[in-house]
Design a protein around this motif. Sequence first.
Motif, PDB file in Angstrom:
ATOM      1  N   ARG A  41      14.869 -14.638   8.274  1.00 53.53           N
ATOM      2  CA  ARG A  41      14.262 -14.230   9.494  1.00 53.53           C
ATOM      3  C   ARG A  41      14.651 -12.752   9.714  1.00 53.53           C
ATOM      4  N   PRO A  42      15.872 -12.302   9.489  1.00 55.75           N
ATOM      5  CA  PRO A  42      16.389 -10.931   9.370  1.00 55.75           C
ATOM      6  C   PRO A  42      15.488  -9.996   8.587  1.00 55.75           C
ATOM      7  N   GLU A  43      15.364 -10.572   7.503  1.00 53.37           N
ATOM      8  CA  GLU A  43      14.454  -9.619   6.665  1.00 53.37           C
ATOM      9  C   GLU A  43      13.379  -9.455   7.118  1.00 53.37           C
ATOM     10  N   LEU A  44      12.705 -10.441   7.701  1.00 58.56           N
ATOM     11  CA  LEU A  44      11.091 -10.569   8.178  1.00 58.56           C
ATOM     12  C   LEU A  44      11.031  -9.592   9.354  1.00 58.56           C
ATOM     13  N   ILE A  45      12.166  -9.626  10.285  1.00 60.12           N
ATOM     14  CA  ILE A  45      11.978  -8.581  11.328  1.00 60.12           C
ATOM     15  C   ILE A  45      12.246  -7.298  10.951  1.00 60.12           C
ATOM     16  N   LYS A  46      12.990  -6.973  10.097  1.00 59.47           N
ATOM     17  CA  LYS A  46      13.143  -5.490   9.390  1.00 59.47           C
ATOM     18  C   LYS A  46      11.965  -5.136   8.917  1.00 59.47           C
ATOM     19  N   TYR A  47      11.299  -6.105   8.148  1.00 55.92           N
ATOM     20  CA  TYR A  47      10.023  -5.513   7.688  1.00 55.92           C
ATOM     21  C   TYR A  47       8.969  -5.301   8.608  1.00 55.92           C
ATOM     22  N   ALA A  48       8.864  -6.256   9.666  1.00 59.19           N
ATOM     23  CA  ALA A  48       7.874  -5.992  10.775  1.00 59.19           C
ATOM     24  C   ALA A  48       8.229  -4.821  11.347  1.00 59.19           C
ATOM     25  N   VAL A  49       9.500  -4.341  11.810  1.00 60.13           N
ATOM     26  CA  VAL A  49       9.648  -3.117  12.575  1.00 60.13           C
ATOM     27  C   VAL A  49       9.240  -2.017  11.517  1.00 60.13           C
ATOM     28  N   LYS A  50       9.544  -2.082  10.288  1.00 53.51           N
ATOM     29  CA  LYS A  50       9.190  -0.927   9.344  1.00 53.51           C
ATOM     30  C   LYS A  50       7.670  -0.731   9.418  1.00 53.51           C
ATOM     31  N   PRO A  83       0.005   0.551  -3.520  1.00 51.74           N
ATOM     32  CA  PRO A  83      -0.142  -0.637  -3.013  1.00 51.74           C
ATOM     33  C   PRO A  83       0.856  -1.284  -2.205  1.00 51.74           C
ATOM     34  N   ASP A  84       0.471  -2.195  -1.235  1.00 48.58           N
ATOM     35  CA  ASP A  84       1.212  -2.734  -0.174  1.00 48.58           C
ATOM     36  C   ASP A  84       1.236  -4.388  -0.225  1.00 48.58           C
ATOM     37  N   ALA A  85       2.170  -5.150  -0.227  1.00 47.59           N
ATOM     38  CA  ALA A  85       2.038  -6.401  -0.308  1.00 47.59           C
ATOM     39  C   ALA A  85       1.583  -6.868   0.945  1.00 47.59           C
ATOM     40  N   TYR A  86       1.648  -6.103   2.037  1.00 51.09           N
ATOM     41  CA  TYR A  86       1.044  -6.698   3.041  1.00 51.09           C
ATOM     42  C   TYR A  86      -0.288  -6.750   3.266  1.00 51.09           C
ATOM     43  N   GLU A  87      -1.092  -6.033   2.157  1.00 51.47           N
ATOM     44  CA  GLU A  87      -2.408  -6.223   2.033  1.00 51.47           C
ATOM     45  C   GLU A  87      -3.084  -7.623   1.495  1.00 51.47           C
ATOM     46  N   MET A  91       6.297 -15.558   3.655  1.00 50.83           N
ATOM     47  CA  MET A  91       7.557 -15.222   3.092  1.00 50.83           C
ATOM     48  C   MET A  91       7.490 -15.158   1.452  1.00 50.83           C
ATOM     49  N   GLU A  92       6.510 -15.735   0.855  1.00 49.40           N
ATOM     50  CA  GLU A  92       6.266 -15.715  -0.681  1.00 49.40           C
ATOM     51  C   GLU A  92       5.765 -14.159  -0.886  1.00 49.40           C
ATOM     52  N   LYS A  93       4.607 -14.023  -0.300  1.00 48.20           N
ATOM     53  CA  LYS A  93       4.024 -12.860  -0.398  1.00 48.20           C
ATOM     54  C   LYS A  93       4.656 -11.505  -0.279  1.00 48.20           C
TER      55      LYS A  93
END
Length: 217
Positions: free
Chosen positions: A201-210, A148-152, A193-195
Amino acid sequence: MTTLLIVDDHAVVRSGLRMLLDGRQGMTVVGEASEGNEAIRLAHELKPTVVLMDLSMPHGKDGLTAIAELKSSLPDLYVLVLTMHDDDEYLFRAIHAGASGYILKNSPHEELLTAIQTVAEGNAYLLPTATKRLMSDYVQRLRAGEQPDAYELLSEREKEVLEWMAKGYANKDIAEQLIISVKTVETHRSHVMEKLGLKTRPELIKYAVKKGLLQFD
């Protein structure tokens, strides 16, 4: 006695459901909410047996996020999704978030009553076609070893906002790109951000790159 909390952003829908359900087959409507934050507050205050939850509520917290938070804080609460979305993506997200049932708004009244009673008894309720689709997808994911991935949990619009945020665009710029209001962007940003469990923002960018959402030349 089965107590109900109705959550829908349309007042006329809430009113119609109250008229249909209040006093029927041992059911009592104890409250109404127009968005997720209000639903969470009233659920803690009123302790209903079942929450009838819409998914698409543009103002405030959306249904999927509210379900996940409610099940986390009130694990014995039953949530029945009542939506217009006859779509595998929404179905899978709702079940993953913790919903006990999923039924469409155009279903016959008798079917809705049955769904509420089934969920209130601690059982799951899905339309036969939805059950088949859910089981088929589940088996395929297990065979593929998928986790499962939170992105879903993100809606398509939230995914769009995530990508623009990761690219460094301000809320005003994102609003112009997607032709929505700045306030709506702020709401989507909060949901993203919640989901995803992100704080900065750095955490978000790192997530987006991953996730492969950003491409660099």
